[in-house]
Design a protein around this motif. Structure first.
Motif, PDB file in Angstrom:
ATOM      1  N   ALA A 174      15.297  41.965  56.873  1.00 47.49           N
ATOM      2  CA  ALA A 174      16.767  41.944  56.942  1.00 47.49           C
ATOM      3  C   ALA A 174      17.354  43.349  56.812  1.00 47.49           C
ATOM      4  CB  ALA A 174      17.311  41.041  55.835  1.00 47.49           C
ATOM      5  N   ARG A 175      16.587  44.259  56.252  1.00 44.01           N
ATOM      6  CA  ARG A 175      17.103  45.626  56.054  1.00 44.01           C
ATOM      7  C   ARG A 175      16.747  46.571  57.206  1.00 44.01           C
ATOM      8  NH1 ARG A 175      15.590  47.622  50.199  1.00 44.01           N
ATOM      9  NH2 ARG A 175      16.595  49.461  51.080  1.00 44.01           N
ATOM     10  N   VAL A 176      15.883  46.124  58.076  1.00 43.70           N
ATOM     11  CA  VAL A 176      15.442  46.997  59.168  1.00 43.70           C
ATOM     12  C   VAL A 176      16.329  46.761  60.387  1.00 43.70           C
ATOM     13  CG1 VAL A 176      13.508  47.561  60.699  1.00 43.70           C
ATOM     14  CG2 VAL A 176      13.073  46.976  58.307  1.00 43.70           C
ATOM     15  N   PRO A 177      16.920  47.813  60.928  1.00 44.23           N
ATOM     16  CA  PRO A 177      17.781  47.621  62.102  1.00 44.23           C
ATOM     17  C   PRO A 177      16.997  46.977  63.250  1.00 44.23           C
ATOM     18  CG  PRO A 177      18.000  49.852  61.226  1.00 44.23           C
ATOM     19  CD  PRO A 177      16.872  49.214  60.490  1.00 44.23           C
ATOM     20  N   PRO A 178      17.645  46.126  64.022  1.00 44.70           N
ATOM     21  CA  PRO A 178      16.944  45.403  65.092  1.00 44.70           C
ATOM     22  C   PRO A 178      16.278  46.328  66.112  1.00 44.70           C
ATOM     23  CG  PRO A 178      19.160  44.547  64.784  1.00 44.70           C
ATOM     24  CD  PRO A 178      19.049  45.756  63.929  1.00 44.70           C
ATOM     25  N   SER A 179      16.802  47.521  66.242  1.00 46.30           N
ATOM     26  CA  SER A 179      16.243  48.429  67.244  1.00 46.30           C
ATOM     27  C   SER A 179      14.897  49.018  66.820  1.00 46.30           C
ATOM     28  CB  SER A 179      17.234  49.568  67.492  1.00 46.30           C
ATOM     29  OG  SER A 179      17.510  50.224  66.274  1.00 46.30           O
ATOM     30  N   ARG A 180      14.515  48.837  65.578  1.00 47.90           N
ATOM     31  CA  ARG A 180      13.254  49.420  65.106  1.00 47.90           C
ATOM     32  C   ARG A 180      12.115  48.412  65.243  1.00 47.90           C
ATOM     33  NH1 ARG A 180      15.504  54.542  64.145  1.00 47.90           N
ATOM     34  NH2 ARG A 180      17.385  54.245  62.921  1.00 47.90           N
ATOM     35  N   VAL A 181      10.915  48.941  65.285  1.00 55.07           N
ATOM     36  CA  VAL A 181       9.731  48.069  65.315  1.00 55.07           C
ATOM     37  C   VAL A 181       9.518  47.503  63.908  1.00 55.07           C
ATOM     38  CG1 VAL A 181       7.221  48.021  65.625  1.00 55.07           C
ATOM     39  CG2 VAL A 181       8.660  49.381  67.168  1.00 55.07           C
ATOM     40  N   PHE A 182       9.306  46.201  63.834  1.00 58.25           N
ATOM     41  CA  PHE A 182       9.027  45.584  62.532  1.00 58.25           C
ATOM     42  C   PHE A 182       7.798  44.684  62.654  1.00 58.25           C
ATOM     43  CE2 PHE A 182       9.162  42.215  59.408  1.00 58.25           C
ATOM     44  CZ  PHE A 182       9.405  42.920  58.239  1.00 58.25           C
ATOM     45  N   VAL A 183       6.865  44.863  61.747  1.00 58.68           N
ATOM     46  CA  VAL A 183       5.680  44.001  61.687  1.00 58.68           C
ATOM     47  C   VAL A 183       5.594  43.457  60.263  1.00 58.68           C
ATOM     48  CG1 VAL A 183       3.171  43.853  61.954  1.00 58.68           C
ATOM     49  CG2 VAL A 183       4.486  45.422  63.399  1.00 58.68           C
ATOM     50  N   GLY A 184       5.581  42.142  60.134  1.00 53.94           N
ATOM     51  CA  GLY A 184       5.535  41.536  58.803  1.00 53.94           C
ATOM     52  C   GLY A 184       4.245  40.763  58.589  1.00 53.94           C
ATOM     53  N   HIS A 185       3.639  40.961  57.439  1.00 48.51           N
ATOM     54  CA  HIS A 185       2.451  40.193  57.057  1.00 48.51           C
ATOM     55  C   HIS A 185       2.784  39.468  55.756  1.00 48.51           C
ATOM     56  CE1 HIS A 185      -0.048  42.057  60.128  1.00 48.51           C
ATOM     57  NE2 HIS A 185       0.378  43.249  59.730  1.00 48.51           N
ATOM     58  N   GLY A 186       3.076  38.182  55.847  1.00 50.75           N
ATOM     59  CA  GLY A 186       3.508  37.409  54.677  1.00 50.75           C
ATOM     60  C   GLY A 186       2.358  36.689  53.995  1.00 50.75           C
ATOM     61  N   HIS A 187       2.698  35.570  53.353  1.00 46.57           N
ATOM     62  CA  HIS A 187       1.735  34.782  52.578  1.00 46.57           C
ATOM     63  C   HIS A 187       0.574  34.291  53.428  1.00 46.57           C
ATOM     64  CE1 HIS A 187       3.235  34.395  48.630  1.00 46.57           C
ATOM     65  NE2 HIS A 187       4.274  33.652  48.891  1.00 46.57           N
ATOM     66  N   LYS A 188      -0.616  34.508  52.969  1.00 44.28           N
ATOM     67  CA  LYS A 188      -1.802  33.996  53.659  1.00 44.28           C
ATOM     68  C   LYS A 188      -2.841  33.581  52.630  1.00 44.28           C
ATOM     69  CE  LYS A 188      -0.770  34.566  58.007  1.00 44.28           C
ATOM     70  NZ  LYS A 188      -0.892  33.557  59.056  1.00 44.28           N
ATOM     71  N   LEU A 189      -3.721  32.696  53.013  1.00 45.76           N
ATOM     72  CA  LEU A 189      -4.899  32.407  52.197  1.00 45.76           C
ATOM     73  C   LEU A 189      -6.067  32.102  53.115  1.00 45.76           C
ATOM     74  CD1 LEU A 189      -5.143  29.194  52.526  1.00 45.76           C
ATOM     75  CD2 LEU A 189      -3.813  29.068  50.463  1.00 45.76           C
ATOM     76  N   SER A 190      -7.253  32.094  52.544  1.00 43.65           N
ATOM     77  CA  SER A 190      -8.449  31.906  53.347  1.00 43.65           C
ATOM     78  C   SER A 190      -9.287  30.747  52.827  1.00 43.65           C
ATOM     79  CB  SER A 190      -9.273  33.196  53.365  1.00 43.65           C
ATOM     80  OG  SER A 190      -8.565  34.187  54.074  1.00 43.65           O
ATOM     81  N   VAL A 191     -10.183  30.286  53.689  1.00 45.40           N
ATOM     82  CA  VAL A 191     -10.976  29.095  53.400  1.00 45.40           C
ATOM     83  C   VAL A 191     -12.431  29.392  53.755  1.00 45.40           C
ATOM     84  CG1 VAL A 191     -11.395  26.713  54.182  1.00 45.40           C
ATOM     85  CG2 VAL A 191      -9.043  27.505  53.800  1.00 45.40           C
ATOM     86  N   ALA A 192     -13.339  28.851  52.967  1.00 46.31           N
ATOM     87  CA  ALA A 192     -14.766  28.934  53.290  1.00 46.31           C
ATOM     88  C   ALA A 192     -15.246  27.545  53.687  1.00 46.31           C
ATOM     89  CB  ALA A 192     -15.548  29.442  52.087  1.00 46.31           C
ATOM     90  N   ALA A 193     -15.984  27.479  54.781  1.00 49.01           N
ATOM     91  CA  ALA A 193     -16.457  26.186  55.279  1.00 49.01           C
ATOM     92  C   ALA A 193     -17.976  26.199  55.368  1.00 49.01           C
ATOM     93  CB  ALA A 193     -15.841  25.907  56.650  1.00 49.01           C
ATOM     94  N   VAL A 194     -18.608  25.281  54.646  1.00 47.43           N
ATOM     95  CA  VAL A 194     -20.069  25.199  54.615  1.00 47.43           C
ATOM     96  C   VAL A 194     -20.495  24.002  55.458  1.00 47.43           C
ATOM     97  CG1 VAL A 194     -22.100  24.938  53.141  1.00 47.43           C
ATOM     98  CG2 VAL A 194     -20.104  26.224  52.314  1.00 47.43           C
ATOM     99  N   GLY A 195     -21.187  24.302  56.562  1.00 46.81           N
ATOM    100  CA  GLY A 195     -21.619  23.245  57.468  1.00 46.81           C
ATOM    101  C   GLY A 195     -22.920  22.603  57.023  1.00 46.81           C
ATOM    102  N   PRO A 196     -23.409  21.658  57.819  1.00 52.02           N
ATOM    103  CA  PRO A 196     -24.606  20.900  57.418  1.00 52.02           C
ATOM    104  C   PRO A 196     -25.916  21.655  57.616  1.00 52.02           C
ATOM    105  CG  PRO A 196     -23.764  20.108  59.535  1.00 52.02           C
ATOM    106  CD  PRO A 196     -22.799  21.139  59.062  1.00 52.02           C
ATOM    107  N   ASP A 197     -25.877  22.768  58.389  1.00 53.50           N
ATOM    108  CA  ASP A 197     -27.142  23.395  58.770  1.00 53.50           C
ATOM    109  C   ASP A 197     -27.482  24.633  57.958  1.00 53.50           C
ATOM    110  OD1 ASP A 197     -27.269  21.444  60.705  1.00 53.50           O
ATOM    111  OD2 ASP A 197     -26.294  22.694  62.225  1.00 53.50           O
ATOM    112  N   VAL A 198     -27.097  24.658  56.696  1.00 53.74           N
ATOM    113  CA  VAL A 198     -27.442  25.791  55.847  1.00 53.74           C
ATOM    114  C   VAL A 198     -27.821  25.235  54.468  1.00 53.74           C
ATOM    115  CG1 VAL A 198     -25.020  26.126  55.148  1.00 53.74           C
ATOM    116  CG2 VAL A 198     -26.621  28.023  54.939  1.00 53.74           C
ATOM    117  N   PRO A 199     -28.886  25.756  53.868  1.00 63.10           N
ATOM    118  CA  PRO A 199     -29.210  25.306  52.508  1.00 63.10           C
ATOM    119  C   PRO A 199     -28.042  25.628  51.561  1.00 63.10           C
ATOM    120  CG  PRO A 199     -31.027  26.554  53.462  1.00 63.10           C
ATOM    121  CD  PRO A 199     -29.872  26.720  54.394  1.00 63.10           C
ATOM    122  N   VAL A 200     -27.713  24.699  50.676  1.00 64.72           N
ATOM    123  CA  VAL A 200     -26.540  24.896  49.822  1.00 64.72           C
ATOM    124  C   VAL A 200     -26.691  26.134  48.936  1.00 64.72           C
ATOM    125  CG1 VAL A 200     -25.699  22.517  49.833  1.00 64.72           C
ATOM    126  CG2 VAL A 200     -27.409  23.219  48.133  1.00 64.72           C
TER     127      VAL A 200
END
Lengths: 396, 351
Positions: A174-200
């Motif tokens: 909201a503070r950056v004038p529209p004419s400027r380049v703005f890149v935002g990186h907001g809330h994120k989270l990650s997940v680990a997925a363990v498939g059937p073909d790997v020893p636990v």
């Protein structure tokens, strides 16, 4: 004040060729990776959030592939001439992960922009030390990076890259004038997925590193562990294996200190899990240093944090996609192992969750330098490509 | 029932530690046996009934856990009332399940009588909150309605209904009031009331004996004022002395409430009085051991009125113990400060 900083930064960057910039960044990164790096030592001493062991491992391994060659390749692939690059980029940093701060500051420098970085309140050390290492590597490039707290530069910089909570990013936007380049990186989270073909045990050893590094504080830390439960009870076996790994890592990669509030929140996380039917907890007696929360099928727990993580059994591969889709658009990375013939489900899951990265378990904390964070090309997101058309209206 | 008998002796009854410990341990063992969710927590912590010898060793349940499971000693079919924490429908809300209102009501009336009525007898109530009819799952509305029924005059009125707020009407009624009035409500409702009064340049002058009780915080529903600013505004806007303005501290998960005894003593204070059938500990959140007297920590309440749920409730409130009670000083900070992971309210959906 901001005008003076702006002029000083731009003058410094203007004196450098792309190859000089790459060489300087490469040299700075090399000093961070060096076996007896003074910067790593200072980081471990001053950072305050993570243990020395975590910072050592995370920094050495995280920067391993961030070489001059990788920087050159990134620039070559994304910076096609003619293009416009910002002369000054303000980078609003967040979080406490050193390599994430380094990456955020390096990318605009690589594009030929000067950088004004606003340090995060909980980690002023990482950006400060990186700037110091850059000044030592090349005083000219070092002079093109300033770490400070002058918020006026949000309004006058040619580009703004903001990291933080969704609310923070929205407020900055909201503070950056529209004419400027703005890149935002907001809330994120990650997940680990363990498939059937790997020893636990193998999967647990790998994901244990992803959890222990940065203590679950980063957006690349697995907040949920989704485990194929075929045959039934496999997810439980994984949870038991993981608890052994986390116990071992508690001494190899000790967790950093928690604030009193955080201690209370881990206890609350445990209590909220323990009262639910079908949940079992694995945790060390008398300590909050890790928790494995064994969830029943179909549960919808809260995300893990601070080395306390829920293990959720998956009844089949399609559930992986359903689960990740529920996180959209907040998914960042999906770490995976053992999906074999069902590998396509991993890609589908990350796409549905709004994620931008898959990687093997054990590598979640080590994104490559050309990682398209949030699906945005690192350099391309702050550049403006210029199309030059020929007489027939085709791009030249 | 012994707890009911004690509460019946009133908020001024003797703070008998031996009596409290005996009842607390008996209640804990009952709850361990009859409350499956609580038993699961105790088991996860390695606590068995025979390993608890002091009331301080009874495992406490963080308020967040009330959002995760039904913490009750009786089956759902015996439930007659559920109070829920505030929040939107998309959020998980904490719940206190009740199979009887007898103890709950006895506790609230004993403290309300001692610290709000404070010997005055029946009084006209102007309530800046909905009644229990309009907000059946609000423990606060239940408290106001019960207090109105027991201590209010027939012209007592609620100025929030399902149709919305009626603060203009409240101001008109208060302007005309000739007798003392007890103005009760949430802190954010009082902020809106003061804004209207200020906007219209009105200063009320309530009759001597009038009083104000504010509670519940702001919850993002008004701008936040410090206690000093709010109470000063109320004193000026309503024309009541500071000693007649009190804060009540309560929560959905507890059967008892805590009041400042300013009206009873005639001296303004920030100290919350602890009813004789309740104990409050201030603990270090890192170790869960008591902090030194006067030091800050999180508040744990052991409330015998919580017969049907859990006796020990761990709050997210920071406070310090004082000679005759405790003072609330703030809340634990959010989870986000030192990480960049997503806010914990985002949940991983099921298939």
């Amino acid at each position: 004040m901001s005008e003076e900083i702006r002029r000083r930064l731009q003058d410094a960057q203007a004196r450098l060729t792309p190859e000089q910039i790459i060489a300087a960044l490469d040299l700075a990164l090399t000093t961070w990776r060096a076996p007896d790096s003074l910067y790593r030592d200072k980081l471990a001493r001053d950072h305050g959030v993570f243990s020395r062991e975590v910072l050592e491992t995370g920094t050495i391994e995280g920067l391993r592939d961030w070489t001059g060659e990788a920087l050159r390749a990134l620039r070559a692939s994304e910076m096609r001439e003619p293009c416009w690059a910002p002369r000054l980029t303000t980078v609003w940093l967040a979080g406490t992960i050193p390599t994430a701060a380094f990456h955020a500051m390096m990318i605009p420098l690589l594009a030929g922009s000067a950088v004004y970085a606003k340090a995060p309140s909980h980690d002023p050390t990482s950006p400060r030390l990186f700037a110091e290492s850059l000044r030592a590597a090349d005083p000219d490039l070092g002079a093109a990076l300033v770490v400070g707290n002058d918020e006026e530069l949000l309004e006058t910089a040619d580009a703004v890259v903001a990291h933080g909570s969704d609310e923070t990013v929205a407020a900055i936007r909201a503070r950056v004038p529209p004419s400027r380049v703005f890149v935002g990186h907001g809330h994120k989270l990650s997940v680990a997925a363990v498939g059937p073909d790997v020893p636990v045990e193998e999967a647990a050893a790998a994901v244990g590193l992803d959890i222990a590094l940065y203590d679950g504080r980063g957006c690349l830390s697995p907040a949920y562990l989704l485990v194929s439960d075929d045959p039934r009870g496999r997810a439980d076996a994984f949870a038991v294996a993981l608890s052994k790994v986390l116990q071992s890592l508690a001494s190899e990669l000790p967790r950093g200190p928690l604030s009193a509030d955080e201690e209370a929140m881990v206890r609350e996380m445990r209590a909220r899990a323990a009262v639910r039917n079908g949940v079992r907890l694995e945790m060390p007696p008398g300590s909050t240093c890790w928790t494995v929360i064994r969830e029943p099928l179909g549960s919808t727990p809260r995300p893990g944090w601070l080395r306390s993580v829920p293990v959720i059994p998956l009844s089949d591969a399609t559930e992986l996609t359903h689960r990740c889709a529920a996180l959209a658009p907040h998914l960042s990375c999906l770490g995976h192992a053992g999906w074999g013939a069902q590998r396509a489900e991993v890609t589908r899951a990350v796409r549905e969750g709004g994620g931008s990265r898959t990687c093997p378990l054990g590598r979640m904390q080590y994104p490559p330098i050309n990682w398209n964070q949030d699906g945005l090309s690192p350099l391309g997101s702050i550049l403006r490509v210029i199309d030059e058309e020929g007489s027939a209206g085709r791009r030249a | 029932m012994q707890v009911l008998a004690w509460i019946g002796e009133g908020a001024g009854s003797v703070r008998d530690d031996i009596r409290f410990e005996a009842l607390a341990l008996e209640t804990f063992r009952f709850q361990y046996a009859r409350n499956p969710a609580y038993r699961r927590l105790c088991q996860a912590l390695g606590v068995r009934p025979d390993s608890v010898q002091r009331w301080q060793d009874i495992p406490s349940v963080p308020t967040g856990a009330f959002k995760e499971a039904r913490l009750a000693t009786f089956p759902e079919e015996e439930e007659i009332r559920t109070f829920r924490t505030s929040g939107s429908t998309s959020q998980r809300r904490g719940a206190l399940h009740l199979d009887t209102l007898e103890v709950y009501e006895a506790s609230l009336l004993a403290s309300f009588d001692a610290y709000v009525c404070a010997g005055w007898g029946r009084m006209r109530f102007a309530v800046l909150a909905p009644s229990e009819t309009d907000a059946p799952d609000s423990s606060l509305s239940y408290m106001f309605s019960t207090a109105c029924r027991e201590f209010g005059t027939p012209d007592s009125r609620f100025y929030a209904t399902r149709d919305g707020w009626h603060l203009e009407q409240a101001i008109a009624d208060l302007q005309e009031a000739k007798q003392p009035v007890a103005v009760l409500g949430t802190a954010f409702a009082f902020v809106h009331l003061l804004d209207i009064l200020a906007g219209r340049g009105i200063r009320l002058a309530l009759a001597d004996g009038s009083r104000v009780m504010e509670t519940g915080g702001f919850k993002g529903r008004s701008r936040e004022l410090t206690r000093e600013v709010l109470h000063s505004g109320l004193s000026i806007g309503l024309g009541v002395p500071h000693a007649s303005i009190i804060n009540q501290y309560g929560m959905c998960e507890l059967g008892s409430q805590f009041y400042e005894p300013s009206l009873a003593n005639g001296i303004p204070t920030r100290t919350k009085k602890v009813p004789p059938w309740v104990r409050t500990r201030v603990v270090d959140p890192a170790t869960m051991t008591d902090v030194a007297s006067g030091e800050t920590g999180i508040l744990l309440h052991y409330d015998l009125a919580n017969t049907g749920s859990v006796i020990a409730v761990q709050t997210s409130d920071i406070g310090r113990s004082l000679e005759d009670g405790f003072e609330v000083m703030g809340r634990l900070q959010g989870a986000e400060a030192r990480g960049c992971s997503i806010a914990a309210d985002i949940l991983l959906g099921g298939p």
